[in-house]
Design an enzyme around this catalytic site. Sequence first.
Site, short mmCIF file in Angstrom:
data_model
loop_
_atom_site.label_atom_id
_atom_site.label_comp_id
_atom_site.label_asym_id
_atom_site.label_seq_id
_atom_site.Cartn_x
_atom_site.Cartn_y
_atom_site.Cartn_z
N ARG A 1 0.82 -1.23 0.00
CA ARG A 1 0.00 0.00 0.00
C ARG A 1 0.85 1.27 0.00
O ARG A 1 0.44 2.29 0.56
CB ARG A 1 -0.94 0.06 1.20
CG ARG A 1 -1.94 -1.06 1.31
CD ARG A 1 -3.00 -0.98 0.21
NE ARG A 1 -4.06 -1.92 0.49
CZ ARG A 1 -3.99 -3.22 0.16
NH1 ARG A 1 -2.93 -3.70 -0.47
NH2 ARG A 1 -5.01 -4.00 0.46
N SER B 1 -10.54 -0.77 3.89
CA SER B 1 -9.77 -0.98 5.13
C SER B 1 -9.32 0.37 5.66
O SER B 1 -8.64 1.11 4.94
CB SER B 1 -8.53 -1.82 4.86
OG SER B 1 -8.87 -3.09 4.39
N GLU C 1 -4.62 3.40 6.71
CA GLU C 1 -4.37 3.36 5.26
C GLU C 1 -5.02 4.60 4.63
O GLU C 1 -4.51 5.17 3.67
CB GLU C 1 -4.98 2.08 4.68
CG GLU C 1 -4.86 1.99 3.16
CD GLU C 1 -5.56 0.77 2.57
OE1 GLU C 1 -5.40 -0.35 3.09
OE2 GLU C 1 -6.26 0.95 1.55
P1 FAD Z 1 -8.40 8.85 -4.00
O1 FAD Z 1 -8.97 8.30 -2.74
O2 FAD Z 1 -9.12 9.97 -4.65
O3 FAD Z 1 -6.88 9.28 -3.73
C1 FAD Z 1 -5.99 8.41 -3.09
C2 FAD Z 1 -4.57 8.98 -3.16
O4 FAD Z 1 -4.12 8.95 -4.50
C3 FAD Z 1 -4.48 10.44 -2.71
O5 FAD Z 1 -3.22 10.63 -2.11
C4 FAD Z 1 -4.53 11.22 -4.01
O6 FAD Z 1 -3.90 12.47 -3.92
C5 FAD Z 1 -3.77 10.27 -4.94
N1 FAD Z 1 -4.19 10.39 -6.35
C6 FAD Z 1 -5.37 9.98 -6.88
N2 FAD Z 1 -5.37 10.18 -8.22
C7 FAD Z 1 -4.17 10.75 -8.52
C8 FAD Z 1 -3.56 11.23 -9.72
N3 FAD Z 1 -4.17 11.15 -10.92
N4 FAD Z 1 -2.32 11.75 -9.66
C9 FAD Z 1 -1.66 11.85 -8.47
N5 FAD Z 1 -2.19 11.42 -7.30
C10 FAD Z 1 -3.42 10.89 -7.33
N6 FAD Z 1 -7.71 -0.60 -1.68
C11 FAD Z 1 -6.94 -1.68 -1.89
O7 FAD Z 1 -5.73 -1.57 -2.10
N7 FAD Z 1 -7.47 -2.95 -1.89
C12 FAD Z 1 -8.79 -3.17 -1.68
O8 FAD Z 1 -9.24 -4.31 -1.69
C13 FAD Z 1 -9.63 -2.04 -1.45
N8 FAD Z 1 -10.95 -2.21 -1.22
C14 FAD Z 1 -11.73 -1.12 -1.01
C15 FAD Z 1 -13.11 -1.33 -0.80
C16 FAD Z 1 -13.94 -0.25 -0.60
C17 FAD Z 1 -15.42 -0.49 -0.39
C18 FAD Z 1 -13.42 1.07 -0.63
C19 FAD Z 1 -14.33 2.25 -0.46
C20 FAD Z 1 -12.06 1.28 -0.81
C21 FAD Z 1 -11.21 0.19 -1.00
N9 FAD Z 1 -9.83 0.34 -1.19
C22 FAD Z 1 -9.04 -0.75 -1.45
C23 FAD Z 1 -9.21 1.68 -1.14
C24 FAD Z 1 -9.30 2.47 -2.48
O9 FAD Z 1 -10.18 1.85 -3.37
C25 FAD Z 1 -7.92 2.59 -3.13
O10 FAD Z 1 -7.00 3.25 -2.27
C26 FAD Z 1 -7.98 3.35 -4.46
O11 FAD Z 1 -6.78 3.26 -5.16
C27 FAD Z 1 -8.33 4.82 -4.29
O12 FAD Z 1 -8.58 5.33 -5.58
P2 FAD Z 1 -9.23 6.75 -5.78
O13 FAD Z 1 -9.21 7.04 -7.24
O14 FAD Z 1 -10.54 6.82 -5.11
O15 FAD Z 1 -8.17 7.66 -5.04
N1 EPU Z 2 -10.72 -11.37 10.43
C1 EPU Z 2 -11.24 -11.44 11.72
N2 EPU Z 2 -12.53 -11.02 11.87
C2 EPU Z 2 -13.31 -10.60 10.84
C3 EPU Z 2 -12.75 -10.54 9.54
C4 EPU Z 2 -11.44 -10.94 9.36
O1 EPU Z 2 -10.59 -11.82 12.66
O2 EPU Z 2 -14.47 -10.26 11.07
C5 EPU Z 2 -9.31 -11.84 10.24
C6 EPU Z 2 -9.29 -13.33 9.85
O3 EPU Z 2 -8.18 -13.91 10.48
C7 EPU Z 2 -9.08 -13.24 8.34
C8 EPU Z 2 -8.17 -12.04 8.25
O4 EPU Z 2 -8.69 -11.11 9.21
O5 EPU Z 2 -8.48 -14.41 7.83
C9 EPU Z 2 -8.07 -11.42 6.88
O6 EPU Z 2 -9.35 -10.95 6.46
P1 EPU Z 2 -9.63 -10.58 4.93
O7 EPU Z 2 -9.31 -11.73 4.05
O8 EPU Z 2 -10.99 -9.97 4.86
O9 EPU Z 2 -8.55 -9.49 4.58
P2 EPU Z 2 -7.97 -8.23 5.35
O10 EPU Z 2 -6.56 -8.52 5.77
O11 EPU Z 2 -8.90 -7.77 6.44
C10 EPU Z 2 -6.90 -7.22 3.23
C11 EPU Z 2 -6.81 -5.89 2.59
C12 EPU Z 2 -8.05 -5.61 1.77
C13 EPU Z 2 -8.16 -6.68 0.69
C14 EPU Z 2 -8.24 -8.04 1.37
C15 EPU Z 2 -8.24 -9.17 0.37
C16 EPU Z 2 -5.42 -4.50 3.98
C17 EPU Z 2 -5.36 -3.37 4.95
N3 EPU Z 2 -6.63 -4.85 3.59
O12 EPU Z 2 -7.96 -7.16 4.18
O13 EPU Z 2 -7.87 -4.35 1.13
O14 EPU Z 2 -9.30 -6.47 -0.11
O15 EPU Z 2 -7.11 -8.23 2.24
O16 EPU Z 2 -6.96 -9.33 -0.14
O17 EPU Z 2 -4.39 -5.03 3.60
C18 EPU Z 2 -8.22 -2.01 1.41
O18 EPU Z 2 -6.99 -1.89 1.33
O19 EPU Z 2 -8.99 -1.03 1.54
C19 EPU Z 2 -8.81 -3.35 1.38
C20 EPU Z 2 -10.12 -3.58 1.51
#
Ligand code: FAD
Ligand code: EPU
Length: 336
Positions: free
Chosen positions: A163, A236, A332
């Site tokens: 990240r 997250s 994050e």
């Molecule tokens: P923003 O939130 O608008 O910006 C994020 C950062 O990027 C800021 O620092 C901004 O300045 C910079 N930025 C954005 N666009 C540009 C650009 N064109 N040039 C320079 N800087 C820029 N993240 C994960 O990694 N894995 C996941 O599984 C995941 N699941 C998610 C689930 C949900 C329901 C939600 C709401 C979020 C999740 N995220 C996850 C977090 C998010 O989706 C990511 O961080 C994503 O990359 C943010 O994209 P954005 O376009 O909304 O960026």
């Molecule tokens: N867990 C619990 N309780 C719960 C849910 C999960 O204890 O209610 C524990 C379990 O041990 C489980 C572990 O957490 O095995 C991992 O859970 P999960 O697979 O949902 O993944 P996560 O580590 O919570 C990360 C990323 C997510 C990404 C998923 C899938 C981070 C901070 N988050 O979540 O990214 O989608 O893995 O790869 O690394 C994001 O970055 O915004 C994001 C959603």
Amino acid sequence: MIRENISLLPYNTFGIDVKTRYFATFGSLAELHGLCGQVTASGLPYLIIGGGSNLLFTHDFDGWIIKSDMQDIRVLETDAGSCLIEVDAGVVWDDFVAYCVQHQLYGAENLSLIPGTTGASAVQNIGAYGAEAKDIIETVNCMEINTGNIFCFRNEELQYGYRTSRFKTEWQGRFAITSVRYRLSRIPKLNLDYKGLCEAVEQQDNPDRLAAVRQAVICIRRAKLPDPAETGNAGSFFMNPVIPKTHFEHLQAQYPAIPHYLLPDGQVKIPAAWLIEQCGWKGKTFGKAGVHPKQPLVLINTGGACGTDIAALADRIINDVYGRFNIKLHPEVIFL
Ligand code: FAD
Ligand code: EPU
């Protein structure tokens, strides 16, 4: 286009209603170049945003919010093994993943349904289900805001990690990413190592294995994560902490069931969701902020919350986890 004094409510997935002094979009590199001059001359702070899905606004923004409206996907090279695609920063990330899957291009499918834009994927190094954006990013095209100069950075220069990237550290705020080049594979090889993913793919009953992975990831995500269109959140809220092995062994003696992943460098990654659940926060609310009942790593806006309400809940969680496990959680989500 530049607008003044507008609400950022439609531009952040937490659903926080704050205002920005200026909101500017650009549809071409020439427009961005002009904007760079104007922003720099104003001396005001600025922030480039994509979909606002990793941001927490805690007050009005007295400066410029800048967003790319460039939406093109261009195939640059294709051969038997791979395909190089240039994607404008304003393209919705999941539209790009859908495009890859439709064209039988491998590498992005595990990252299905992650909100936000392709521009942000190169800042955040988005990751899920055993894949990260850095695995497919080849180069990133940028414009430096203070000079209007254009740069193209190679993946190796961008210090990608969990990240994080150079855009989040040393170069924070310096560049607007304008497009990203991704190299996708044409060799049918799936990455199904993440716990539970392989089983979920088998359940899809889809002969197109690549499309089945996308469907499986979408199913898993929909079952666990709140839809920002219904419940404000930013995914997250915290990163999963990495602790030294000695600290882990000490915790494991007290909590034999503690989930953990050994990292190649000998340190141990602990799921923050588990730590938060152990502290009793799963499904709890605090004012207008809450902890998602299915995934405690996700903080939610239960309705009409301010950024400070969410931040106050985050602080309590950080304190409780630290008090009990001596582990400091790091957000994050980006606070503004
Ligand atoms: P923003 O939130 O608008 O910006 C994020 C950062 O990027 C800021 O620092 C901004 O300045 C910079 N930025 C954005 N666009 C540009 C650009 N064109 N040039 C320079 N800087 C820029 N993240 C994960 O990694 N894995 C996941 O599984 C995941 N699941 C998610 C689930 C949900 C329901 C939600 C709401 C979020 C999740 N995220 C996850 C977090 C998010 O989706 C990511 O961080 C994503 O990359 C943010 O994209 P954005 O376009 O909304 O960026
Ligand atoms: N867990 C619990 N309780 C719960 C849910 C999960 O204890 O209610 C524990 C379990 O041990 C489980 C572990 O957490 O095995 C991992 O859970 P999960 O697979 O949902 O993944 P996560 O580590 O919570 C990360 C990323 C997510 C990404 C998923 C899938 C981070 C901070 N988050 O979540 O990214 O989608 O893995 O790869 O690394 C994001 O970055 O915004 C994001 C959603």
